[in-house]
Design an enzyme around this catalytic site. Sequence first.
Site, mmCIF file in Angstrom:
data_model
loop_
_atom_site.group_PDB
_atom_site.id
_atom_site.type_symbol
_atom_site.label_atom_id
_atom_site.label_comp_id
_atom_site.label_asym_id
_atom_site.label_seq_id
_atom_site.Cartn_x
_atom_site.Cartn_y
_atom_site.Cartn_z
ATOM 1 N N MET A 12 30.795 41.513 38.648
ATOM 2 C CA MET A 12 30.456 40.087 38.732
ATOM 3 C C MET A 12 30.877 39.557 40.099
ATOM 4 O O MET A 12 31.095 38.352 40.269
ATOM 5 C CB MET A 12 31.137 39.314 37.612
ATOM 6 C CG MET A 12 30.659 39.776 36.227
ATOM 7 S SD MET A 12 30.744 38.513 34.955
ATOM 8 C CE MET A 12 32.470 38.142 34.932
ATOM 9 N N ALA A 14 33.147 38.859 43.610
ATOM 10 C CA ALA A 14 34.553 38.561 43.959
ATOM 11 C C ALA A 14 35.318 39.879 44.001
ATOM 12 O O ALA A 14 36.370 40.043 43.381
ATOM 13 C CB ALA A 14 35.175 37.578 42.962
ATOM 14 N N HIS A 19 37.461 47.053 42.109
ATOM 15 C CA HIS A 19 36.016 47.332 42.177
ATOM 16 C C HIS A 19 35.719 48.379 43.249
ATOM 17 O O HIS A 19 34.929 49.293 43.047
ATOM 18 C CB HIS A 19 35.231 46.067 42.565
ATOM 19 C CG HIS A 19 35.357 44.930 41.599
ATOM 20 N ND1 HIS A 19 36.023 43.770 41.919
ATOM 21 C CD2 HIS A 19 34.884 44.763 40.354
ATOM 22 C CE1 HIS A 19 35.955 42.929 40.897
ATOM 23 N NE2 HIS A 19 35.271 43.508 39.931
ATOM 24 N N GLU A 131 39.050 50.702 33.372
ATOM 25 C CA GLU A 131 39.826 50.774 32.124
ATOM 26 C C GLU A 131 40.608 49.500 31.853
ATOM 27 O O GLU A 131 41.110 49.309 30.756
ATOM 28 C CB GLU A 131 40.827 51.937 32.195
ATOM 29 C CG GLU A 131 40.196 53.272 31.900
ATOM 30 C CD GLU A 131 41.201 54.401 31.803
ATOM 31 O OE1 GLU A 131 40.821 55.449 31.298
ATOM 32 O OE2 GLU A 131 42.355 54.233 32.245
ATOM 33 N N LYS A 132 40.724 48.631 32.850
ATOM 34 C CA LYS A 132 41.458 47.384 32.608
ATOM 35 C C LYS A 132 40.799 46.612 31.452
ATOM 36 O O LYS A 132 41.468 46.057 30.607
ATOM 37 C CB LYS A 132 41.510 46.501 33.853
ATOM 38 C CG LYS A 132 42.400 45.274 33.592
ATOM 39 C CD LYS A 132 42.517 44.380 34.764
ATOM 40 C CE LYS A 132 41.359 43.457 34.925
ATOM 41 N NZ LYS A 132 41.263 42.381 33.943
ATOM 42 N N SER A 169 39.750 39.540 39.350
ATOM 43 C CA SER A 169 39.248 38.409 40.141
ATOM 44 C C SER A 169 39.935 37.116 39.709
ATOM 45 O O SER A 169 40.106 36.193 40.500
ATOM 46 C CB SER A 169 37.736 38.274 39.969
ATOM 47 O OG SER A 169 37.128 39.507 40.284
#
Length: 266
Positions: A12, A14, A19, A131-132, A169
């Site tokens: 998404m 940010a 990422h 995995e978060k 984010s």
Amino acid sequence: MAGETVALVPTMGALHEGHLTLVEQVTKKADRTIVSVFVNPSQFAAHEDLDTYPRDEAADLRELAKLGVDLVFAPDVEEMYPENYATAIAVEGPATAGLEDKNRPHFFGGVATVVAKLLLLCQPHMAIFGEKDFQQLLVIRQMTRDLNIPVKILAGATIRETDGLALSSRNAYLTPGQRSIAPMLHAVLKDVALKIGRGGKVSRVLGTAKTRLGRAGFRLDYLEARHTVTLAPLEKDATGPARLLVAARLGTTRLIDNIPLKISDG
Ligand code: PAF
């Protein structure tokens, strides 16, 4: 090009180190990498932060260019959900485990729908998720299996700040005071895992940890030990594989985290 493998990293935007690490991981595995950047309205409830969700497309594009990403897919909302759009995926199984879904009932239907659309649009051989968002990862695995979407779902380990706070984010919303308390979430998870690993009674250890987090200023949505694959609550005598999962608010910012848990069998 024919014969080349393609990986998709749905985001998404940010973009942070979490990422970018996912991107680096798949660029090693696939010939071509696509990153999608789309703040998906259907996974936000009306009271949530859709309008204020952090966005910085120029910075995202700069970072992705540095990593040699082949394509950034950043559709408009109208492109993904045109007028008269009328279809959504209904999810059960891991999506109704009573964790994120309890606090965000709309969330996994929106995620499954947009991820299915992204997979069908980009047709990657593989896609990676952090995995978060552990429950999300299981929901997406289940959805692609159930709908026979021919894609391999890969998992990327959670990337943390040096003090243990999982990158997100939404960390940008934390005030300096909240930011100094936030790493305690991971510290408490590690402490719980250690105590349970040494034979501590799951319910007692979790109870003490909840009190500790409450005293530190967290408003807890859940702190639970669950089966890693089914997300079913652990029975008293369960032996792993298990996962500790937590969601808590500091002020208006909601943080989630999880770590593996080894249940003592002696
Ligand atoms: O984890 C996220 O960033 C989002 O839920 C995802 C998977 C990109 C779907 O919008």
